[in-house]
Design an enzyme around this catalytic site. Structure first.
Site, PDB file in Angstrom:
ATOM      1  N   THR A  34     126.102  41.154 -39.195  1.00  0.00           N
ATOM      2  CA  THR A  34     126.978  40.840 -38.058  1.00  0.00           C
ATOM      3  C   THR A  34     127.543  42.085 -37.391  1.00  0.00           C
ATOM      4  OG1 THR A  34     127.631  38.773 -39.092  1.00  0.00           O
ATOM      5  CG2 THR A  34     129.100  39.618 -37.410  1.00  0.00           C
ATOM      6  N   ASP A  76     126.456  38.244 -46.059  1.00  0.00           N
ATOM      7  CA  ASP A  76     125.979  37.066 -46.805  1.00  0.00           C
ATOM      8  C   ASP A  76     125.372  37.412 -48.166  1.00  0.00           C
ATOM      9  OD1 ASP A  76     126.863  35.440 -44.816  1.00  0.00           O
ATOM     10  OD2 ASP A  76     124.901  35.016 -43.945  1.00  0.00           O
ATOM     11  N   SER A 122     121.214  39.489 -43.195  1.00  0.00           N
ATOM     12  CA  SER A 122     121.023  39.739 -44.633  1.00  0.00           C
ATOM     13  C   SER A 122     120.517  38.512 -45.389  1.00  0.00           C
ATOM     14  CB  SER A 122     122.298  40.281 -45.264  1.00  0.00           C
ATOM     15  OG  SER A 122     123.224  39.257 -45.496  1.00  0.00           O
ATOM     16  N   SER A 123     120.444  37.370 -44.727  1.00  0.00           N
ATOM     17  CA  SER A 123     119.812  36.207 -45.379  1.00  0.00           C
ATOM     18  C   SER A 123     118.319  36.458 -45.558  1.00  0.00           C
ATOM     19  CB  SER A 123     120.035  34.945 -44.547  1.00  0.00           C
ATOM     20  OG  SER A 123     121.412  34.765 -44.375  1.00  0.00           O
TER      21      SER A 123
HETATM   22  N1  ASP Z   1     124.652  36.333 -41.429  1.00  0.00           N
HETATM   23  C1  ASP Z   1     125.244  37.649 -41.463  1.00  0.00           C
HETATM   24  C2  ASP Z   1     124.465  38.491 -42.444  1.00  0.00           C
HETATM   25  O1  ASP Z   1     124.660  38.379 -43.621  1.00  0.00           O
HETATM   26  C3  ASP Z   1     126.680  37.568 -41.833  1.00  0.00           C
HETATM   27  C4  ASP Z   1     127.402  38.889 -41.862  1.00  0.00           C
HETATM   28  O2  ASP Z   1     126.879  39.931 -41.574  1.00  0.00           O
HETATM   29  O3  ASP Z   1     128.589  38.880 -42.195  1.00  0.00           O
HETATM   30  O4  ASP Z   1     123.645  39.281 -42.038  1.00  0.00           O
END
Ligand code: ASP
Length: 341
Positions: free
Chosen positions: A14, A91, A59-60
């Site tokens: 993010t 994540d 990061s998923s």
């Molecule tokens: N979906 C994002 C990720 O893990 C959430 C974040 O960065 O906080 O890449």
């Protein structure tokens, strides 16, 4: 005195995302724009260089191949830089920080993971503080040596040991917690380092980077009513070499004969089963209750107070390193990077 050299490694998350004008979803964008959005970074008392994944990821999509990429970037740049800050989505950050802690044997410099809940361009972003303080933490030196010599995770005014963390909140800025180990540092008016909790490592030992992670592993969370068919199917999966069994409380599980028999047979066939508690705080203590003494007697490995994130990373790591069957239980139950008490 020379200014410390810090390498920022941008993987995605993010922190560097923007809102797609058409769909409204967040997607990664290029790293250079991050630095132009935080001009304050240039005021820090260190030299900063940056390196970015060719394609930044949410990061998923993180996996052991990317972990190896991060480890190799650190290995190649280890002599040139005094500290490393890894920008990563929140994540799966705890998994990655855990994995890197195992991959980087004899690490004697700071590797600080950080990210944010809101993109860096957002007015209310938490990215600035997280990034700036992470760089400061990575720059800390005493007598010409880095103060932090381990993989840490910095988020919302706290520095944690990376392999002790869990993401606990998708809404609050305080997104992480380390339930079983004290904070390594806090950022208030001053940066307060809790020296007694830092990992003590010899700076003379050479860094060894180990990137062979074996992914023939699984996590099975127990729940009241879990079926024999499900457990049987998982334990009979041919490829499976190690399993994290998420149990209740202090490592307890049903004492029904079919359950214990299935586990016993799987262990005798060579499967490593590790008992990790579903509770975020506290430790597995097999033998404290009748509901865990059978697990102990059939050879289930105790995860003690390890997090599930660190347990799965440690399992991949030890299998990848081909630790012998005879030694596996002892090695797993031993703290390698401060991941268990
Ligand atoms: N979906 C994002 C990720 O893990 C959430 C974040 O960065 O906080 O890449």
């Amino acid at each position: 005195m020379q200014k410390p050299n810090i390498l920022l490694i941008y993987t995605g998350g993010t922190i560097g995302m923007i809102k797609d004008a058409d769909t409204g979803t967040l997607r990664a964008f290029d790293f250079d724009s991050i630095l132009t959005r935080i001009p304050e970074i240039r005021l820090l008392d260190c030299n900063i260089e940056t390196i970015s994944f060719d394609e930044p990821i949410d990061s998923s999509n993180m996996n052991p191949k990317y972990w190896a990429d991060i480890a190799q970037i650190i290995e190649v740049n280890y002599q040139t830089f005094d500290g490393f800050v890894v920008l990563h989505g929140s994540d799966t950050m705890s998994y990655s920080a855990s994995a890197l802690s195992f991959m980087l044997e004899n690490l004697a410099k700071p590797v600080i993971f950080t990210g944010s809940q809101l993109p860096i361009g957002d007015l209310r972003t938490d990215a600035k503080e997280n990034l700036i303080t992470s760089i400061q933490m990575a720059s800390l030196q005493k007598d010409g040596l880095p103060v932090i010599r381990e993989v840490g995770l910095y988020f919302e005014y706290k520095l944690y040991r990376g392999n002790r963390t869990t993401k606990i909140n998708a809404e609050h800025f305080e997104a992480f917690e380390s339930f079983n180990y004290p904070n390594l540092a806090e950022s208030g008016v001053h940066l307060n380092i809790n020296k007694e909790y830092l990992l003590r490592v010899k700076s003379t030992d050479q860094l060894i980077v180990r990137t062979k992670m074996n992914t023939n592993v699984g996590i099975l969370k127990l729940f009241p009513g879990i079926s024999k068919a499900l457990i049987e199917t998982i334990l009979n999966c041919k490829a499976l070499e190690g399993l994290i069994l998420e149990t209740y409380g202090a490592g307890n599980a049903t004492t029904e004969d079919w359950f214990v028999e299935l586990l016993k047979n799987a262990i005798s066939r060579g499967l490593h089963i590790i008992n990790v508690s579903q509770c975020a705080g506290g430790s597995v203590n097999m033998g404290q209750y009748e509901t865990s003494s059978k697990l102990k007697s059939i050879g289930v490995i105790s995860g003690k107070d390890i997090t599930t994130e660190a347990a799965i990373a440690k399992l991949m790591y030890l299998l990848g390193e081909k630790i012998s069957h005879k030694e596996f239980k002892t090695v797993f139950e031993t703290s390698l990077r401060g991941e268990l008490t």
